[in-house]
Motif scaffolding. Structure first.
Motif: not given
Length: 368
Positions: A7-12, A41, A44, A69-70, A73
């Motif tokens: 899973q991409v790190n969406y920094d959320s 995510t 992190n 939005r990812g 990344k």
């Protein structure tokens, strides 16, 4: 096969179990594959964290979900994996479904799953495990040929019986590991888990990506199947609140009431919200009273604009006069409301933006 989902790190600050991937994982596990999930995510994660997960698990196939939005990344993650490993990579998700050739080319993946993925990912895994794997007959798959050209197979039909899909692989993403903050809202209790009781929406709203995947169709799980998953989440994973993430849970009044009646009959005693929003014109006083009795305490409303002309251009098919009536019904039922609004529709003006702000502020929404 060993299959690892990244899973991409969406920094959320919103860290939600990726249950869309959980569905793919459980379908693969039912076929006998060994599946792992590393949620960037949640952890992190940086590049070295992903590479360590790959080295530790030793996958034969890596899956990466791609949301708009990812995209960047995901592209950097795939490039890093390609530099250090020759494991083949499959991508999927709404961005891939919307623009398969362009996204696969840009990200540099070997395969792309287009649309609903449970059956496609299983057939891909079987083909990769065969001595002479052939990909041309797998519906819903895009793949690179030896010359690098991306080939799109024919689309896959939607799964007719949603009960045939196993529950998401919750053991790979225990809800207690996550700190979900529902959209525009606070929560009453933890842990929280998202759940989807239906797939699809029949409305033609121009701003929504739902119909790219679901093709204007709505399919439902049986209420018994839904209650079974809720019971599992409560009893095995300690879940005390859940979020219904359907495109429109209340569209079919009889279905929604059956789910509520099942929650009451099972005495589940859990709080819940319709966090993704529902149609304003799908909420009757009778349904709202039953939802409240079943534990619902907050509902999102897809209003989008306070200007009727803008709404009509967006093909929302909603009369703003309905909103005030529905808000009154929600207040009477004791359910909180929050409205979703969008600025920047095609044809938007300063005046229409002001109409939306005024509409949001002048009505009895709890949040907007």
């Amino acid at each position: 096969m060993n299959i690892l989902f990244l899973q991409v790190n969406y920094d959320s600050h919103i860290v939600c179990p990726p249950f869309n991937v959980g569905y793919l994982a459980s379908a693969l596990e039912r076929q006998g594959h060994i599946v792992a999930l590393f949620d960037g995510t949640l952890h992190n994660a940086g590049e070295e964290d992903y590479l360590a997960a790959v080295q530790s698990f030793g996958p034969d196939l890596i899956g990466v979900s791609v949301f708009s939005r990812g995209h960047g990344k995901a592209k950097r993650l795939v490039a890093a994996l390609k530099r250090r490993s020759d494991v083949r990579i499959v991508i999927g998700g709404p961005q891939v479904t919307a623009m398969p050739e362009a996204v696969i080319e840009d990200i540099g993946a070997d395969f792309g799953v287009i649309g609903e993925g449970e059956e496609t990912i299983c057939e891909l895994a079987s083909a990769l495990g065969a001595a002479n794997g052939v990909f041309s007959g797998i519906d819903g798959l895009a793949y690179r040929q030896g010359n690098g050209r991306v080939v799109l197979n024919k689309p896959r039909g939607l799964i007719e019986n949603l009960d045939s899909i196993p529950y998401p692989a919750w053991h790979l993403m225990p809800p207690s590991d996550y700190w979900i903050v529902p959209i525009l809202a606070t929560a009453k209790s933890f842990p929280i888990a998202p759940i989807m009781t239906s797939r699809g929406c029949p409305f033609p709203c121009t701003f929504c990506a739902s119909n790219i995947t679901w093709k204007f169709r709505v399919r439902y799980r049986s209420p018994e199947n839904v209650i079974g998953e809720l019971r599992l989440l409560r009893d095995k994973y300690g879940v005390r609140e859940f979020l219904i993430t359907d495109d429109n849970f209340t569209l079919n009044k009889n279905f929604a009431m059956s789910v509520c009646e099942g929650i009451i009959k099972e005495d589940l005693r859990v709080n819940w919200q319709c966090s993704n929003g529902v149609r304003v014109d799908s909420l009757s006083p009778e349904l709202l009273r039953l939802m409240k009795k079943a534990g619902c305490y907050s509902v999102g409303l897809g209003i989008e604009s306070g200007n009727q002309e803008i709404l009509d251009r967006a093909k929302k098919k909603l009369d703003l006069m309905m909103v005030r009536k529905t808000l009154g019904d929600l207040n009477e039922a004791g359910i909180k409301s929050y409205g979703f609004f969008i600025f920047g529709f095609p044809g938007e003006t300063r005046s229409s933006v002001a109409d939306t702000m005024e509409f949001a502020l002048s009505n009895s929404l709890d949040r907007a």
